[in-house]
Write a protein that holds these residues in place. Structure first.
Motif, PDB file in Angstrom:
ATOM      1  N   ILE A   1       0.854  -1.188   0.000  1.00  0.00           N
ATOM      2  CA  ILE A   1       0.000   0.000   0.000  1.00  0.00           C
ATOM      3  C   ILE A   1       0.891   1.239   0.000  1.00  0.00           C
ATOM      4  O   ILE A   1       1.870   1.310   0.744  1.00  0.00           O
ATOM      5  CB  ILE A   1      -0.940   0.005   1.222  1.00  0.00           C
TER       6      ILE A   1
ATOM      7  N   PRO B   1      -6.733  -0.078  -2.470  1.00  0.00           N
ATOM      8  CA  PRO B   1      -5.854  -0.648  -1.445  1.00  0.00           C
ATOM      9  C   PRO B   1      -6.626  -1.118  -0.212  1.00  0.00           C
ATOM     10  O   PRO B   1      -6.132  -1.927   0.559  1.00  0.00           O
ATOM     11  CB  PRO B   1      -4.902   0.499  -1.095  1.00  0.00           C
TER      12      PRO B   1
ATOM     13  N   TRP C   1      -1.583   1.487  -4.439  1.00  0.00           N
ATOM     14  CA  TRP C   1      -0.810   0.299  -4.125  1.00  0.00           C
ATOM     15  C   TRP C   1       0.172  -0.002  -5.241  1.00  0.00           C
ATOM     16  O   TRP C   1      -0.010   0.408  -6.385  1.00  0.00           O
ATOM     17  CB  TRP C   1      -1.719  -0.882  -3.851  1.00  0.00           C
TER      18      TRP C   1
END
Length: 166
Positions: free
Chosen positions: A27, A132, A38
Motif C-alpha cells: 500500500i 488498497p 498500491w
C-alpha cells in the motif's frame, strides 16, 4: 496488502463469465499515512472451467491485466497486461511497448507473445483500479464501467500511443 474477489468479464463473443482475482502488493501512503494506492507484487486471474473451453492454469504477473479473451477456433486464452509503476517498467528492461500479451493454448502454460495488432483499440474488460482497502464480493460490469470513465488511458483500452513520465 492481499486482496481476493470475483469479477464479471465479458468476452468478445458476448459470453459473461466470472473469474477469481487476487492482488498482492504494498500500500502506498501520503504524508498523513492515508492509503493512496498500491504497488503490485503479483496479480492473478483464475478462469473457471467452462464447457467447450480449454482450461488454462492461473495467470499471474507483477503487471496489471487489462483485457482477457478466448478464441474458440484456436482454443486460446489471452491476457493483455500493462505496467502500473515506472520501477516495473525499468525492471523489465524499458520495453518500447506498454502492453504484454500472454496466451494459453489448449490449457497449456501461459507464455508471452508479441501483441496481436487485432487487439489495438480493444476496450478493457478487467478491473484495473484495485482499491488498497480491498474489493468486496463480486465486481459487476456496471461498477467497472463507472471506474472506466476516470481511469488512465492505458487502463481504458489497448493503445499504440504511450504517455509516460518514466
Amino acid at each position: 496488502m492481499s486482496e481476493t474477489w470475483k469479477e464479471e468479464v465479458r468476452l468478445s463473443d458476448g459470453r459473461l463469465i466470472v473469474v477469481k482475482r487476487t492482488a498482492k502488493g504494498t500500500i502506498t501512503r501520503d504524508m498523513a499515512m492515508r492509503a493512496t494506492g498500491w504497488k503490485p507484487r503479483e496479480t492473478t486471474v483464475r478462469i473457471p472451467e467452462l464447457d467447450g473451453f480449454a482450461h488454462p492454469p492461473v495467470w499471474r504477473s507483477g503487471l496489471i491485466p487489462v483485457v482477457m479473451d478466448y478464441d474458440t477456433a484456436s482454443s486460446t486464452w489471452s491476457v493483455v497486461a500493462t505496467y502500473m509503476w515506472c520501477s516495473t517498467w525499468y525492471d523489465m528492461g524499458r520495453p518500447t511497448v506498454q502492453y504484454v500479451q500472454y496466451i494459453s493454448v489448449g490449457g497449456e502454460a501461459w507464455r508471452v507473445v508479441p501483441l496481436q495488432p487485432g487487439l489495438i483499440g480493444r476496450r478493457a474488460n478487467l478491473l484495473t483500479h484495485i482499491r488498497p482497502t480491498g474489493e468486496s464480493g463480486l465486481i459487476r460490469e456496471e461498477y467497472k464501467e463507472m471506474l472506466w470513465r476516470t481511469s488512465a488511458d492505458q487502463f481504458k483500452s489497448i493503445s499504440t500511443t504511450w504517455k509516460t513520465s518514466c
